[in-house]
Structures are given as C-alpha cells and as structure tokens.
Design a protein around this motif. Structure first.
Motif: not given
Length: 82
Positions: A22-24, A52-64
């Motif tokens: 996933i690239r955004c 090795m991949t973790h989502w962090k809200p301070e690094e990426f937030q989808p618009e929705h």
C-alpha cells in the motif's frame, strides 16, 4: 487502518495470502491479504501488515479516518451549559 493492518476496497480480485503493498502519499505498508470478501461493488480485502510495517497516526492519516476516542467524548448540545 490500525497498527497492524487495514481493510481496503478493490475493484480487482485479490487472492487470500497474496503479498500486498500500500502506497499513499509518503506512506508505505506491506503485508498479506488475510481475508477477501466479494460484494456488490468489488472486493473487501483485510491486510495484515508485516512485522516491519506498523501504522502510526502521527505519520499517516487517511482523509476518512474515524477517530474513536473523539466519538467517546460526550457532545455538548446547543442548550446545554458549558
């Protein structure tokens, strides 16, 4: 999206177990399709991110993005005193 995964909508079929990237914007996530469900408009794909991949809200937030802690806070009504 959550720390270790996400749910995506796809117009193309994806097989369970397939490697997914996933690239955004500047964000990049990789993982595996762990559940795929066909519906009227395409496929819903649950992706489990690699260790090795973790989502962090301070690094990426989808618009929705739905902010659950914000929903838990009581909302003031117009006539309620502050």
């Amino acid at each position: 999206i959550w720390e270790n995964g996400a749910v995506l909508e796809s117009e193309e079929a994806i097989k369970e177990g397939a490697r997914v990237e996933i690239r955004c914007e500047k964000a990049f996530f990789s993982g595996d399709a762990v559940h795929v469900e066909k519906h009227e408009y395409g496929w819903r794909v649950e992706v489990q991110f690699s260790p090795m991949t973790h989502w962090k809200p301070e690094e990426f937030q989808p618009e929705h993005l739905l902010d659950l802690p914000e929903l838990r806070q009581p909302q003031l009504r117009q006539n309620d005193p502050e």
